[in-house]
Motif scaffolding. Structure first.
Motif, PDB file in Angstrom:
ATOM      1  N   ALA A   1     -14.637 -25.701   6.007  1.00 55.57           N
ATOM      2  CA  ALA A   1     -14.623 -24.558   5.503  1.00 55.57           C
ATOM      3  C   ALA A   1     -14.098 -23.443   6.558  1.00 55.57           C
ATOM      4  O   ALA A   1     -13.469 -22.418   6.560  1.00 55.57           O
ATOM      5  N   GLN A   2     -14.752 -23.850   8.032  1.00 51.43           N
ATOM      6  CA  GLN A   2     -14.454 -22.934   9.074  1.00 51.43           C
ATOM      7  C   GLN A   2     -12.970 -23.083   9.415  1.00 51.43           C
ATOM      8  O   GLN A   2     -12.487 -22.123   9.984  1.00 51.43           O
ATOM      9  N   GLN A   3     -12.551 -24.398   9.544  1.00 50.68           N
ATOM     10  CA  GLN A   3     -10.882 -24.493   9.842  1.00 50.68           C
ATOM     11  C   GLN A   3     -10.155 -23.752   8.865  1.00 50.68           C
ATOM     12  O   GLN A   3      -9.069 -23.246   9.382  1.00 50.68           O
ATOM     13  N   GLN A   4     -10.458 -23.802   7.701  1.00 49.11           N
ATOM     14  CA  GLN A   4      -9.478 -23.040   6.805  1.00 49.11           C
ATOM     15  C   GLN A   4      -9.910 -21.456   7.072  1.00 49.11           C
ATOM     16  O   GLN A   4      -8.366 -20.682   6.827  1.00 49.11           O
ATOM     17  N   ALA A   5     -10.928 -21.000   7.143  1.00 48.97           N
ATOM     18  CA  ALA A   5     -11.183 -19.442   7.393  1.00 48.97           C
ATOM     19  C   ALA A   5     -10.399 -19.214   8.822  1.00 48.97           C
ATOM     20  O   ALA A   5      -9.641 -18.192   8.653  1.00 48.97           O
ATOM     21  N   ASP A   6     -10.301 -20.142   9.867  1.00 44.46           N
ATOM     22  CA  ASP A   6      -9.877 -19.764  11.108  1.00 44.46           C
ATOM     23  C   ASP A   6      -8.254 -19.838  10.841  1.00 44.46           C
ATOM     24  O   ASP A   6      -7.647 -18.896  11.311  1.00 44.46           O
ATOM     25  N   SER A   7      -7.555 -20.620   9.927  1.00 43.62           N
ATOM     26  CA  SER A   7      -6.187 -20.829   9.835  1.00 43.62           C
ATOM     27  C   SER A   7      -5.780 -19.595   8.956  1.00 43.62           C
ATOM     28  O   SER A   7      -4.850 -19.069   9.376  1.00 43.62           O
ATOM     29  N   ALA A   8      -6.486 -19.085   8.212  1.00 46.29           N
ATOM     30  CA  ALA A   8      -6.148 -17.969   7.423  1.00 46.29           C
ATOM     31  C   ALA A   8      -6.069 -16.552   8.273  1.00 46.29           C
ATOM     32  O   ALA A   8      -5.188 -15.989   8.057  1.00 46.29           O
ATOM     33  N   VAL A   9      -7.146 -16.444   9.167  1.00 51.31           N
ATOM     34  CA  VAL A   9      -7.223 -15.228  10.118  1.00 51.31           C
ATOM     35  C   VAL A   9      -6.046 -15.560  11.078  1.00 51.31           C
ATOM     36  O   VAL A   9      -4.981 -14.538  11.516  1.00 51.31           O
ATOM     37  N   GLN A  10      -5.715 -16.729  11.425  1.00 48.88           N
ATOM     38  CA  GLN A  10      -4.560 -17.120  12.415  1.00 48.88           C
ATOM     39  C   GLN A  10      -3.167 -16.597  12.046  1.00 48.88           C
ATOM     40  O   GLN A  10      -2.166 -16.077  12.437  1.00 48.88           O
ATOM     41  N   LYS A  11      -3.042 -16.860  10.598  1.00 48.49           N
ATOM     42  CA  LYS A  11      -1.772 -16.420   9.788  1.00 48.49           C
ATOM     43  C   LYS A  11      -1.629 -15.018   9.950  1.00 48.49           C
ATOM     44  O   LYS A  11      -0.453 -14.733   9.943  1.00 48.49           O
ATOM     45  N   LYS A  12      -2.596 -14.293   9.492  1.00 47.94           N
ATOM     46  CA  LYS A  12      -2.582 -12.910   9.733  1.00 47.94           C
ATOM     47  C   LYS A  12      -2.105 -12.505  10.722  1.00 47.94           C
ATOM     48  O   LYS A  12      -1.467 -11.412  11.212  1.00 47.94           O
ATOM     49  N   GLU A  13      -2.777 -13.106  12.060  1.00 45.79           N
ATOM     50  CA  GLU A  13      -2.518 -12.499  13.430  1.00 45.79           C
ATOM     51  C   GLU A  13      -1.044 -12.758  13.734  1.00 45.79           C
ATOM     52  O   GLU A  13      -0.303 -12.058  14.157  1.00 45.79           O
ATOM     53  N   ASN A  14      -0.519 -14.144  13.277  1.00 52.50           N
ATOM     54  CA  ASN A  14       0.715 -14.369  13.580  1.00 52.50           C
ATOM     55  C   ASN A  14       1.749 -13.549  12.871  1.00 52.50           C
ATOM     56  O   ASN A  14       2.936 -13.153  13.566  1.00 52.50           O
ATOM     57  N   ARG A  15       1.496 -12.960  11.683  1.00 46.98           N
ATOM     58  CA  ARG A  15       2.422 -12.031  11.032  1.00 46.98           C
ATOM     59  C   ARG A  15       2.540 -10.813  11.758  1.00 46.98           C
ATOM     60  O   ARG A  15       3.478 -10.313  12.014  1.00 46.98           O
ATOM     61  N   ALA A  16       1.345 -10.256  12.248  1.00 47.35           N
ATOM     62  CA  ALA A  16       1.290  -8.974  12.891  1.00 47.35           C
ATOM     63  C   ALA A  16       2.015  -9.208  14.311  1.00 47.35           C
ATOM     64  O   ALA A  16       2.851  -8.250  14.689  1.00 47.35           O
ATOM     65  N   LEU A  17       1.790 -10.332  14.917  1.00 49.55           N
ATOM     66  CA  LEU A  17       2.679 -10.640  16.046  1.00 49.55           C
ATOM     67  C   LEU A  17       3.900 -10.884  15.927  1.00 49.55           C
ATOM     68  O   LEU A  17       4.841 -10.338  16.851  1.00 49.55           O
ATOM     69  N   THR A  18       4.452 -11.219  14.889  1.00 46.45           N
ATOM     70  CA  THR A  18       5.806 -11.507  14.633  1.00 46.45           C
ATOM     71  C   THR A  18       6.413 -10.045  14.400  1.00 46.45           C
ATOM     72  O   THR A  18       7.613  -9.618  15.028  1.00 46.45           O
ATOM     73  N   TRP A  19       5.980  -9.178  13.604  1.00 45.28           N
ATOM     74  CA  TRP A  19       6.632  -7.787  13.630  1.00 45.28           C
ATOM     75  C   TRP A  19       6.624  -7.240  14.921  1.00 45.28           C
ATOM     76  O   TRP A  19       7.302  -6.295  14.990  1.00 45.28           O
ATOM     77  N   LEU A  20       5.470  -7.121  15.627  1.00 45.84           N
ATOM     78  CA  LEU A  20       5.544  -6.420  16.658  1.00 45.84           C
ATOM     79  C   LEU A  20       6.399  -6.931  17.647  1.00 45.84           C
ATOM     80  O   LEU A  20       7.299  -6.127  18.708  1.00 45.84           O
ATOM     81  N   THR A  21       6.759  -8.157  17.688  1.00 47.15           N
ATOM     82  CA  THR A  21       7.976  -8.632  18.570  1.00 47.15           C
ATOM     83  C   THR A  21       9.376  -8.139  18.157  1.00 47.15           C
ATOM     84  O   THR A  21      10.152  -7.652  19.170  1.00 47.15           O
ATOM     85  N   ILE A  22       9.427  -8.061  17.036  1.00 47.01           N
ATOM     86  CA  ILE A  22      10.817  -7.571  16.481  1.00 47.01           C
ATOM     87  C   ILE A  22      10.793  -5.945  16.847  1.00 47.01           C
ATOM     88  O   ILE A  22      11.873  -5.685  17.358  1.00 47.01           O
ATOM     89  N   VAL A  23       9.945  -5.529  16.581  1.00 37.94           N
ATOM     90  CA  VAL A  23      10.029  -3.949  16.800  1.00 37.94           C
ATOM     91  C   VAL A  23      10.043  -3.634  18.498  1.00 37.94           C
ATOM     92  O   VAL A  23      10.692  -2.641  18.774  1.00 37.94           O
ATOM     93  N   ASN A  24       9.254  -4.471  19.256  1.00 40.47           N
ATOM     94  CA  ASN A  24       9.516  -4.272  20.694  1.00 40.47           C
ATOM     95  C   ASN A  24      10.757  -4.412  21.093  1.00 40.47           C
ATOM     96  O   ASN A  24      11.260  -4.128  22.062  1.00 40.47           O
ATOM     97  N   MET A  25      11.501  -5.680  20.757  1.00 42.22           N
ATOM     98  CA  MET A  25      12.658  -6.045  21.118  1.00 42.22           C
ATOM     99  C   MET A  25      13.836  -4.957  20.937  1.00 42.22           C
ATOM    100  O   MET A  25      14.705  -4.741  21.822  1.00 42.22           O
ATOM    101  N   VAL A  26      13.721  -4.143  19.704  1.00 38.95           N
ATOM    102  CA  VAL A  26      14.602  -3.108  19.567  1.00 38.95           C
ATOM    103  C   VAL A  26      14.495  -2.075  20.924  1.00 38.95           C
ATOM    104  O   VAL A  26      15.419  -1.492  21.507  1.00 38.95           O
ATOM    105  N   ASN A  27      13.150  -1.752  20.919  1.00 39.23           N
ATOM    106  CA  ASN A  27      12.870  -0.453  22.169  1.00 39.23           C
ATOM    107  C   ASN A  27      13.238  -1.278  23.645  1.00 39.23           C
ATOM    108  O   ASN A  27      13.916  -0.446  24.441  1.00 39.23           O
TER     109      ASN A  27
END
Length: 433
Positions: A218-244
């Protein structure tokens, strides 16, 4: 009770000892890089390098740093951060010493590529900066990161300002020295700073890594869910940063060269302009730090940059160096003063155990386009156009101003933080990050 601001005596003393030492180390490094930001491209020009060749060298440094920084960030999350800073300072000492005693083209290329000479890195440790930034974030309570990172950025800018003043002085302190030999004190100064910083890092204590404990399914699943949200945020930040970043890289690293070609000025004129820029940016960085606490990180990042776009596009149309320099100073202030807020935003997207990775991904998203930018800008300048790089840069930075709040607004850790709740740690409790 709110902690005192770090730029007061009480607030400074309230920071942990590792945080204070890391901030001071970066301040000294910024002095050395400030001198290089002004003089290094001029040094290469005296050695006969064209704008396109200088741009390619800056690109090589950016590409190498971007790829290595990703590896450093990931590994530092597992083995610690101190080792990487020791490697950086040791390598910098060796590389700078080689330039002093054996300044051949391949030594210049290798050292500049490895350590980002001339890129004006604001005191960061090149490709090892993700480890340094994660270490600093680990040493600061999450609720204070916006203010402390802005204070850290302010000190970096002041260090760059001091270095820029020295850039106007160093090429003239050796009587009778002309051409490339006049720049020898520049590299001696960088060598001395690297030795001092190596000694400082050797005595900084790093907190031990937390042992990895067995976790239930259960802890591993919860951690995986949080990590997916973090990865989504980091992906968008990467795209936006590259433009600037591409917009910044087109012009910023080549500006001393551009000023020299456009107006015929050298270090004595360019150095004081850069110094004034960094000193004022340092002050405004503190203002942005306070602003981020009141209006949130997103607004404190975006609002100043709107004015920056207008100022950037006006610079190449100015008839004199004095007017162009004034616009450059104003533009740099409004653009760079949000650096601390941007750093606090990026490290706040993930939990502590992934901050090295987040910092490295952030660095790579800036480094790759910023590496391509000088090569492209150098080719355009060598082709005879002193205006087009600014127009392209302004268009890309306008895109960033639009994209950043539109895409990243939902991830602002200061927007919905409850009083007394640690801003940067809400990811662990299920925040959409």
């Amino acid at each position: 009770m709110a902690e005192a601001s770090p730029y007061t005596r009480k607030g400074w003393q309230s920071l942990s000892r590792p945080a204070r030492q890391l901030i001071l180390t970066r301040f000294l490094r910024a002095m050395a890089q400030g001198a290089l930001a002004v003089d290094f491209t001029l040094y290469l020009k005296i050695r006969g390098w064209s704008a396109s060749h200088v741009g390619l060298l800056l690109m090589a440094g950016g590409l190498f740093g971007a790829f290595l920084s990703l590896l450093v960030g990931i590994v530092s999350d597992r083995v610690g951060r101190r080792l990487f800073l020791l490697i950086y300072e040791t390598g910098l000492i060796v590389g700078t010493a080689l330039i002093i005693f054996y300044p051949t083209a391949w030594i210049l290329v290798l050292t500049a590529a490895l350590f980002g000479f001339g890129r004006g890195a604001n005191g960061s440790s090149g490709p090892f900066a993700p480890a340094e930034q994660a270490w600093l974030a680990q040493s600061i309570p999450s609720a204070r990161r916006g203010t402390v990172f802005s204070f850290n950025a302010g000190l970096q800018f002041w260090g760059m300002g001091i270095g820029s003043i020295l850039a106007a002085i160093l090429p003239h302190i050796m009587p009778g020295a002309h051409g490339p030999a006049a720049y020898l004190p520049l590299f001696i100064f960088n060598l001395v700073i690297a030795v001092i910083n190596l000694a400082q890092i050797l005595v900084i204590e790093e907190a031990p890594r937390e042992p990895r404990m067995p976790r239930s399914e259960a802890q591993q699943q919860a951690d995986s869910a949080v990590q997916k949200k973090e990865n989504r945020a980091l992906t968008w930040l990467t795209i936006v940063n590259m433009v600037n970043s591409l917009g910044v890289g087109l012009v910023a690293p080549l500006l001393p060269y551009w000023f020299n070609v456009k107006f015929g000025v050298g270090p004595s004129a360019i150095g004081p302009v850069y110094a004034l820029t960094f000193f004022l940016t340092g002050i405004f960085s503190l203002v942005i730090g306070r602003m981020s606490e009141r209006v949130g990180l997103i607004r404190s990042i975006v609002v100043p940059r709107v004015l920056g776009v207008a100022l950037l596009i006006a610079i190449p149309f100015m008839p004199t160096f004095a007017i162009a320099a004034v616009l450059y100073v104003a533009r740099s202030i409004v653009n760079r003063s949000s650096m601390g807020a941007r750093q606090a935003f990026s490290v706040g997207l993930v939990r502590d155990k992934r901050r090295g990775f987040a910092s490295s991904l952030n660095a790579m998203s800036w480094g790759l386009p910023a590496a391509i930018g000088p090569a492209l800008g150098g080719q355009i300048i060598s082709g005879g156009s002193l205006i087009l790089p600014f127009i392209l840069a302004a268009a890309l930075q306008l895109g960033y101003v639009i994209l950043f709040p539109t895409i990243m607004g939902r991830y602002d850790p200061t927007r919905a933080a409850a009083p007394g709740k640690a801003h940067g740690d809400t990811a662990a409790s299920g925040r959409s990050s």
